[in-house]
Design a protein around this motif. Structure first.
Motif, PDB file in Angstrom:
ATOM      1  N   UNK A  80       0.852  -1.433   0.010  1.00 18.65           N
ATOM      2  CA  UNK A  80      -0.100   0.101   0.161  1.00 18.65           C
ATOM      3  C   UNK A  80       0.803   1.123  -0.042  1.00 18.65           C
ATOM      4  N   UNK A  81       1.863   1.370   0.675  1.00 25.13           N
ATOM      5  CA  UNK A  81       2.820   2.455   0.784  1.00 25.13           C
ATOM      6  C   UNK A  81       3.552   2.782  -0.519  1.00 25.13           C
ATOM      7  N   UNK A  82       3.935   1.384  -1.247  1.00 23.45           N
ATOM      8  CA  UNK A  82       4.361   1.620  -2.639  1.00 23.45           C
ATOM      9  C   UNK A  82       3.438   2.302  -3.636  1.00 23.45           C
ATOM     10  N   UNK A  83       2.011   1.895  -3.597  1.00 28.71           N
ATOM     11  CA  UNK A  83       1.199   2.400  -4.551  1.00 28.71           C
ATOM     12  C   UNK A  83       0.989   3.890  -4.058  1.00 28.71           C
ATOM     13  N   UNK A  84       0.852   4.348  -2.697  1.00 30.42           N
ATOM     14  CA  UNK A  84       0.518   5.599  -2.374  1.00 30.42           C
ATOM     15  C   UNK A  84       1.925   6.426  -3.031  1.00 30.42           C
ATOM     16  N   UNK A  85       2.999   6.350  -2.834  1.00 31.27           N
ATOM     17  CA  UNK A  85       4.233   7.079  -3.142  1.00 31.27           C
ATOM     18  C   UNK A  85       4.244   6.896  -4.617  1.00 31.27           C
ATOM     19  N   UNK A  86       3.743   6.106  -5.239  1.00 28.96           N
ATOM     20  CA  UNK A  86       3.973   6.169  -6.780  1.00 28.96           C
ATOM     21  C   UNK A  86       2.591   6.879  -7.195  1.00 28.96           C
ATOM     22  N   UNK A 102       3.150  -5.948 -11.656  1.00 31.96           N
ATOM     23  CA  UNK A 102       3.019  -4.384 -11.367  1.00 31.96           C
ATOM     24  C   UNK A 102       3.896  -3.919 -10.231  1.00 31.96           C
ATOM     25  N   UNK A 103       4.408  -4.895  -9.600  1.00 30.64           N
ATOM     26  CA  UNK A 103       5.158  -4.287  -8.072  1.00 30.64           C
ATOM     27  C   UNK A 103       6.499  -4.375  -8.374  1.00 30.64           C
ATOM     28  N   UNK A 104       7.421  -3.970  -7.442  1.00 30.46           N
ATOM     29  CA  UNK A 104       8.939  -4.077  -7.493  1.00 30.46           C
ATOM     30  C   UNK A 104       9.329  -5.537  -7.387  1.00 30.46           C
ATOM     31  N   UNK A 105      10.391  -5.909  -7.515  1.00 30.20           N
ATOM     32  CA  UNK A 105      10.704  -7.205  -7.319  1.00 30.20           C
ATOM     33  C   UNK A 105      10.687  -7.602  -5.894  1.00 30.20           C
ATOM     34  N   UNK A 120      -7.476  -6.002  -7.291  1.00 31.04           N
ATOM     35  CA  UNK A 120      -8.378  -5.059  -7.676  1.00 31.04           C
ATOM     36  C   UNK A 120      -8.067  -3.957  -6.491  1.00 31.04           C
ATOM     37  N   UNK A 121      -7.576  -2.875  -7.065  1.00 30.74           N
ATOM     38  CA  UNK A 121      -7.125  -1.515  -6.131  1.00 30.74           C
ATOM     39  C   UNK A 121      -8.151  -0.349  -6.263  1.00 30.74           C
ATOM     40  N   UNK A 122      -8.745   0.015  -5.140  1.00 28.53           N
ATOM     41  CA  UNK A 122      -9.894   0.935  -5.450  1.00 28.53           C
ATOM     42  C   UNK A 122      -9.560   2.201  -4.530  1.00 28.53           C
ATOM     43  N   UNK A 123      -9.413   3.191  -4.782  1.00 30.87           N
ATOM     44  CA  UNK A 123      -9.407   4.565  -3.812  1.00 30.87           C
ATOM     45  C   UNK A 123     -10.490   5.022  -3.014  1.00 30.87           C
ATOM     46  N   UNK A 124     -10.413   5.151  -1.797  1.00 31.85           N
ATOM     47  CA  UNK A 124     -11.345   5.657  -1.124  1.00 31.85           C
ATOM     48  C   UNK A 124     -11.645   7.079  -0.871  1.00 31.85           C
ATOM     49  N   UNK A 125     -11.685   7.820  -1.868  1.00 37.59           N
ATOM     50  CA  UNK A 125     -11.395   9.378  -1.792  1.00 37.59           C
ATOM     51  C   UNK A 125     -10.098   9.704  -1.355  1.00 37.59           C
ATOM     52  N   UNK A 126      -9.840  10.474  -0.380  1.00 39.22           N
ATOM     53  CA  UNK A 126      -8.721  10.848   0.139  1.00 39.22           C
ATOM     54  C   UNK A 126      -8.321  10.191   1.733  1.00 39.22           C
ATOM     55  N   UNK A 127      -9.295   9.209   1.796  1.00 33.94           N
ATOM     56  CA  UNK A 127      -9.292   8.368   3.247  1.00 33.94           C
ATOM     57  C   UNK A 127      -8.416   7.476   3.188  1.00 33.94           C
ATOM     58  N   UNK A 128      -8.327   6.660   1.908  1.00 36.71           N
ATOM     59  CA  UNK A 128      -7.502   5.549   1.991  1.00 36.71           C
ATOM     60  C   UNK A 128      -7.729   4.900   0.755  1.00 36.71           C
TER      61      UNK A 128
END
Length: 443
Positions: A80-86, A102-105, A120-128
């Protein structure tokens, strides 16, 4: 898919959204998101990631209590942290299909140990964010349905979003990222932007090379014959001192001179027939000369009581009533004779805010009576020592001459902006705080 199936899915969607809105805590809402969503979407695992000062996984499917030290939790938090920083969690972004590739090695190697093949990754607005995983690929219809559900869950999470304090805002802005680097570069460029150092000072339009009209003798001003700011010509009467005492002295000296003259006349007649009268005549001549000189001097002093204008100009003083009947001493200033066509600017630079100024520097006057006008001037003199001004403050006196053709009215007051050297914007903004800190700390 039949009409009945679509109706059941719509009813399930509305029921889940209703349940999410009725949740009384963030924990209950997280349980609904990761577990009860299976009523609408088939998946094997689900997780919820919350944003904030402490970003972490807050809910997992099938688990009532979470152990942050568990390997699965730690690996999932890194994902999750990698997806957020990306940049994958910005508000308004659509869902994203994820696979191990789709992720680093370092993260992809453990994918098969913790998650099924398709996520399946889905954004929850600005909350997460919300992650769903299963063995079968996700269809476009399921993806759209999950996005609608995630949008409702994100809106429900806003109810439990903690209010951001200054620590959270600071943590968000200081978090490493492309936006933060751009803001840092922009801040550095803005801090180094050159700006003209300037200080505000009290300014007044004063006459250039004025003629000071002083009291010629000690006495009392009997009458002021002009009004403030009145134009006069050479020889016009300005003010008179009381002549009562000096007129009496002049009358007494004149009588003494006349008596000495009669005594000298009698001695001169006696000296024609008597040799002893010659000595008396010499004494009377000396006394006559003494009394004549005293009477002449007193007469000249009497004439000096009437002060006239030595040249044409404008008389500058406060008020007739301030001087009428006032006792003055010899040499005391009563008024000033100035030429309104030749004026200059006097400014008082506060010692506490003094900057490096020198003859040739720029100064601008903003008159109080004319808020839309300004007059540029060039500094010609700078006092080396500060003097006390109105309010008990210490200030350096600056004299400047106006450089433009139009000049302000004599006696006009205003605010003068004194310009110094070019300095970085950060110095201009922190100059006064640093000065105050230095005075307080003593370094």
């Amino acid at each position: 898919m039949g009409h009945a199936d679509r109706s059941r899915e719509l009813a399930g969607l509305l029921q889940l959204l209703h349940r999410a809105r009725d949740a009384v805590s963030a924990e209950q809402l997280g349980f609904i998101i990761v577990n009860e969503s299976q009523q609408l979407l088939p998946y094997r695992q689900a997780a919820v990631w919350r944003e904030g000062l402490h970003r972490h996984v807050t809910a997992l499917s099938g688990l009532a209590e979470l152990d942050p030290t568990a390997p699965y939790m730690q690996w999932l938090s890194r994902v999750f942290r990698h997806l957020a920083e990306a940049g994958g969690q910005e508000a308004g972004q659509d869902s994203r299909l994820l696979e191990a590739g789709d992720l680093p090695t370092a993260l992809a190697e453990d994918w098969s140990s913790w998650l099924p093949a398709h996520a399946l990754w889905l954004p929850l607005g600005e909350q997460g964010a919300w992650l769903l995983a299963r063995e079968m690929p996700w269809s476009d219809y399921e993806r759209k349905l999950a996005e609608e559900l995630a949008h409702g869950y994100g809106h429900a999470l806003l109810r439990f979003a903690p209010r951001r304090n200054w620590r959270e805002l600071a943590g968000q802005w200081l978090r490493p990222g492309r936006k933060q680097r751009r803001l840092l570069i922009a801040a550095l460029l803005l801090a180094c932007m050159p700006i003209r150092l300037s200080v505000l000072a009290r300014g007044e339009v004063t006459p250039q090379n004025p003629v000071l009209l002083r009291a010629p003798l000690s006495g009392v001003i009997d009458r002021i014959q002009v009004q403030p700011n009145q134009r006069v010509k050479a020889g016009d009467p300005l003010f008179d001192l009381d002549a009562t005492s000096l007129a009496g002295q002049f009358a007494m000296a004149a009588r003494e001179r006349d008596a000495a003259q009669e005594s000298f006349r009698a001695s001169a007649q006696l000296a024609v027939t008597d040799d002893k009268g010659k000595l008396a005549m010499a004494q009377d001549r000396a006394k006559l000369e003494e009394k004549s000189i005293a009477a002449e001097y007193t007469g000249l002093e009497l004439q000096r009581l009437h002060v006239t204008a030595p040249s044409a100009g404008v008389v500058v003083f406060s008020d007739c009533n301030d001087w009428q009947g006032k006792a003055v001493t010899v040499g005391e200033k009563v008024m000033t004779l100035a030429d309104p066509a030749h004026v200059e600017l006097a400014a008082w630079l506060p010692a506490a805010e003094a900057i490096d100024v020198a003859p040739g520097g720029k100064i601008t006057l903003y008159p109080n009576a004319s808020p839309t006008e300004s007059y540029d001037a060039e500094i010609i003199r700078v006092a080396y020592k500060a003097e006390a001004v109105e309010g008990g403050l210490l200030a350096y006196r600056l004299q400047a001459r106006f450089v433009d053709g139009d000049k302000p009215r004599l006696g006009q007051m205003g605010t003068a902006r004194v310009y110094g050297d070019w300095v970085p914007l950060i110095y201009y903004a922190l100059r006064r705080p640093l000065t105050a800190a230095r005075q307080w700390l003593g370094w």
